[in-house]
Design an enzyme around this catalytic site. Structure first.
Site, PDB file in Angstrom:
ATOM      1  N   GLU A 156      18.976  51.423 -30.839  1.00 49.04           N
ATOM      2  CA  GLU A 156      17.553  51.774 -30.944  1.00 49.04           C
ATOM      3  C   GLU A 156      17.091  52.576 -29.730  1.00 49.04           C
ATOM      4  O   GLU A 156      16.324  53.524 -29.859  1.00 49.04           O
ATOM      5  CB  GLU A 156      16.692  50.506 -31.081  1.00 49.04           C
ATOM      6  CG  GLU A 156      16.895  49.759 -32.393  1.00 49.04           C
ATOM      7  CD  GLU A 156      16.330  50.496 -33.618  1.00 49.04           C
ATOM      8  OE1 GLU A 156      15.770  51.594 -33.467  1.00 49.04           O
ATOM      9  OE2 GLU A 156      16.482  49.947 -34.730  1.00 49.04           O
ATOM     10  N   ARG A 165      15.855  56.479 -30.149  1.00 53.26           N
ATOM     11  CA  ARG A 165      14.422  56.725 -29.892  1.00 53.26           C
ATOM     12  C   ARG A 165      14.192  57.308 -28.494  1.00 53.26           C
ATOM     13  O   ARG A 165      13.538  58.335 -28.350  1.00 53.26           O
ATOM     14  CB  ARG A 165      13.628  55.426 -30.031  1.00 53.26           C
ATOM     15  CG  ARG A 165      13.713  54.851 -31.436  1.00 53.26           C
ATOM     16  CD  ARG A 165      12.813  53.642 -31.622  1.00 53.26           C
ATOM     17  NE  ARG A 165      13.231  52.882 -32.782  1.00 53.26           N
ATOM     18  CZ  ARG A 165      12.414  52.288 -33.648  1.00 53.26           C
ATOM     19  NH1 ARG A 165      11.114  52.372 -33.483  1.00 53.26           N
ATOM     20  NH2 ARG A 165      12.886  51.601 -34.672  1.00 53.26           N
ATOM     21  N   ASP A 209      24.065  53.404 -43.025  1.00 57.12           N
ATOM     22  CA  ASP A 209      23.426  54.703 -43.315  1.00 57.12           C
ATOM     23  C   ASP A 209      23.716  55.857 -42.342  1.00 57.12           C
ATOM     24  O   ASP A 209      24.397  56.831 -42.683  1.00 57.12           O
ATOM     25  CB  ASP A 209      21.899  54.515 -43.479  1.00 57.12           C
ATOM     26  CG  ASP A 209      21.239  53.628 -42.404  1.00 57.12           C
ATOM     27  OD1 ASP A 209      21.895  53.311 -41.421  1.00 57.12           O
ATOM     28  OD2 ASP A 209      20.041  53.294 -42.559  1.00 57.12           O
ATOM     29  N   GLU A 224      12.210  58.287 -44.493  1.00 56.77           N
ATOM     30  CA  GLU A 224      13.397  58.930 -45.077  1.00 56.77           C
ATOM     31  C   GLU A 224      13.115  59.783 -46.312  1.00 56.77           C
ATOM     32  O   GLU A 224      13.672  60.863 -46.485  1.00 56.77           O
ATOM     33  CB  GLU A 224      14.468  57.881 -45.398  1.00 56.77           C
ATOM     34  CG  GLU A 224      15.190  57.295 -44.183  1.00 56.77           C
ATOM     35  CD  GLU A 224      14.389  56.268 -43.398  1.00 56.77           C
ATOM     36  OE1 GLU A 224      13.269  55.925 -43.824  1.00 56.77           O
ATOM     37  OE2 GLU A 224      14.878  55.808 -42.343  1.00 56.77           O
ATOM     38  N   THR A 273      18.850  60.914 -35.906  1.00 56.54           N
ATOM     39  CA  THR A 273      18.386  60.074 -37.008  1.00 56.54           C
ATOM     40  C   THR A 273      16.949  59.620 -36.811  1.00 56.54           C
ATOM     41  O   THR A 273      16.336  59.061 -37.715  1.00 56.54           O
ATOM     42  CB  THR A 273      19.340  58.877 -37.212  1.00 56.54           C
ATOM     43  OG1 THR A 273      19.054  58.280 -38.479  1.00 56.54           O
ATOM     44  CG2 THR A 273      19.203  57.849 -36.104  1.00 56.54           C
TER      45      THR A 273
HETATM   46  C1  DMJ Z   1      14.465  54.976 -37.735  1.00 58.83           C
HETATM   47  O1  DMJ Z   1      14.478  54.299 -36.523  1.00 58.83           O
HETATM   48  C2  DMJ Z   1      15.719  55.776 -37.934  1.00 58.83           C
HETATM   49  O2  DMJ Z   1      15.502  56.729 -38.914  1.00 58.83           O
HETATM   50  C3  DMJ Z   1      16.910  54.932 -38.296  1.00 58.83           C
HETATM   51  O3  DMJ Z   1      18.038  55.698 -38.586  1.00 58.83           O
HETATM   52  C4  DMJ Z   1      16.582  54.086 -39.511  1.00 58.83           C
HETATM   53  N1  DMJ Z   1      15.355  53.382 -39.376  1.00 58.83           N
HETATM   54  C5  DMJ Z   1      14.191  54.007 -38.835  1.00 58.83           C
HETATM   55  C6  DMJ Z   1      13.253  54.627 -39.845  1.00 58.83           C
HETATM   56  O4  DMJ Z   1      13.187  54.031 -41.066  1.00 58.83           O
END
Ligand code: DMJ
Length: 495
Positions: free
Chosen positions: A151, A155, A278, A402, A486
């Site tokens: 995370e 982020r 994912d 998403e 992501t």
């Molecule tokens: C985000 O922190 C990122 O996209 C992660 O890959 C999946 N979850 C959240 C958003 O849903």
């Protein structure tokens, strides 16, 4: 950048890529095809009229798009002002109780760092300047707290790096480099697969049961850090983690849900494209495209074949023989390939974007239609849906981006106005159900629309960004020159 021992092999031809390119070339406007059937004069007359009509509707669309982009920006500011008023200096706003939430004992400025590059893209100059100054003055990673490597990487490391690339502000790079060094101890496991948590001050690690999303979603950020800091260590560690995950795939080419980073053994063999796996697939493809890494290319091409073979599902509701069956991606056992669940959810909705990026526009479009079916069921999407029965399995909606991300990619590649319409509907529903007087709130249930007291930072980093980019002029960001991590932080391609 060099990389040593890689137990990867090339498993097959790039079918998905070539198929997608053919499809794109096939997009001939209906009006042109019709023109061949009539006389040259009529054709000329018709062409002139059509040009006028289409120019007219084009400019109407452009005006509408500009208005939508302005609305997205206004909603971003609404949520941002709520954060500033009640949670400034903390990780997140709690939008119902109007207080703050910190992930750990000390705040790490999750929302400001995640939001900064969206402000820059939206040209919110004053907000961006103030936020940047606050970050460089107050963000310190010299803290005696255990943080979740995944995370914090997607982020904070991702956010700092993209904002550095957008502003050239070296102070952001200094922060990113410091963070990168503090995260490195996670890779000190017997397998090279990262532990889940690390103490930013002491370097102690914990959390030996991990998952492919956490072991394999690091290379875009660590690799970019290597490039900008000219220190290969970050690239090497994150790449090894990705490769070690891939090397533990089953004989039929699938990965499981949980893995022990000390033994390298799977502890949960469930395979899917959902939570905990994912973005592993996303990073195989994107690391190839961002760094030109041929190993990543081979790993992606062989993995996607297994995903299509064992996880893709077709549901024929017997509506009409002329209608294609619905395309979904379900769950299967990684060793046998046997179907274990017919579930798909808000997180899985990232996959059309990945398929589109890989060139497979046909399957991307089909899966996006399924995601929209899921959304329309209750006017906003649930966390998990049984796509066979269309029953909601987990009803929450934490403001996920998403489905918007996939709409943006599909519009980018096809320019089909259908995706603008889709984005408009998503945005209107999103505002209708999630807006509060001073922010945005997650939903406890998409069925009852009851709100919950949470507004995660990805609202700013991703959800608003993808809505904005969908409607804003294409020149806002040169899509071909970046790869989004992501968390939707754009990293500049350097080749
Ligand atoms: C985000 O922190 C990122 O996209 C992660 O890959 C999946 N979850 C959240 C958003 O849903």
């Amino acid at each position: 950048m060099s990389w040593t021992r890689l137990d990867v092999r090339f498993d097959g031809p790039p079918t998905a890529l070539t198929e997608g390119r053919r499809y794109r070339n096939f997009l001939v406007p209906e009006a042109l095809r019709f023109g061949f059937l009539i006389s040259k004069l009529t054709a000329l007359f018709l062409a002139l009229s059509l040009t006028a009509i289409s120019a007219n509707s084009q400019s109407r669309t452009n005006v509408e798009r500009q208005q939508l982009a302005a609305q997205v920006k206004a909603e971003f500011l609404h949520a941002w002002r709520g954060y500033k008023k009640y949670a400034w200096g903390h990780d997140d706003l709690k939008p119902l109780s109007k207080t703050h939430h910190d992930w750990y004992a000390e705040p790490l400025l999750m929302t400001p760092v995640d939001a900064l590059d969206t402000m820059l893209l939206m040209r919110l100059k004053d907000e961006a300047r103030e936020t940047r100054e606050y970050i460089v003055r107050h963000l310190s990673f010299d803290r005696d707290i255990y943080v979740q490597n995944f995370e914090v990487t997607i982020r904070l490391l991702g956010g700092l790096l993209s904002s550095y690339q957008l502003t050239g502000d070296k102070r952001l790079l200094v922060l990113a480099e410091d963070l990168g060094h503090r995260l490195l101890p996670v890779f000190n496991s017997p397998t090279g697969l990262p532990y889940r948590f690390v103490n930013l001050k002491t370097g102690k690690v914990r959390g030996e049961i991990s998952n492919p999303a956490e072991t394999g979603t690091l290379l875009i950020e660590f690799g970019t850090l290597s490039r900008v800091s000219r220190n290969p260590i970050f690239y090497e560690k994150a790449k090894r983690a990705l490769v070690e995950t891939y090397n533990r795939r089953s004989p039929i080419g699938l990965v499981g849900t949980r893995i022990n980073v000390e033994t390298g053994k799977w502890t949960n063999p469930g395979s899917h494209i959902s939570a905990e796996i994912d973005s592993y697939y996303e990073y195989l493809l994107k690391s190839w495209l961002l760094f030109g890494d041929e190993d990543c290319k081979r790993m992606w091409l062989s993995s996607i074949q297994s995903v299509h073979r064992y996880l893709a599902d077709e549901v024929d509701r017997g509506v009409s023989r002329r209608v294609d069956p619905e395309r979904w991606y379900g769950h299967a056992d990684m060793n046998t390939g046997k179907r274990t669940a017919t579930t798909y959810g808000a997180l899985d909705a990232f996959f059309p974007a990945v398929l589109a990026l890989s060139g497979d526009l046909r399957q991307a479009a089909r899966l996006q239609d399924s995601s929209i079916r899921m959304w329309r069921l209750h006017g906003i999407e649930p966390e998990v849906l049984n796509y066979q029965t269309m029953e909601v399995m987990h009803a929450g909606y934490p403001l996920r981006p998403e489905i918007v991300e996939s709409t943006y990619y599909l519009y980018h590649y096809t320019r089909n106005p259908k995706y603008l319409e889709m984005g408009k509907t998503l945005f209107e529903d999103f505002v209708k159900y999630c807006k509060t007087d001073e922010g945005y709130a997650a939903l406890k249930s998409v069925v009852t629309k009851e709100k919950s007291d949470s507004m995660q930072s990805f609202l700013f980093a991703e959800t608003f960004k993808y809505f904005y980019l969908l409607f804003a002029p294409p020149a806002t960001l040169n899509f071909e020159r970046v790869i989004f991590n992501t968390e939707a932080h754009p990293m500049r391609k350097m080749n």
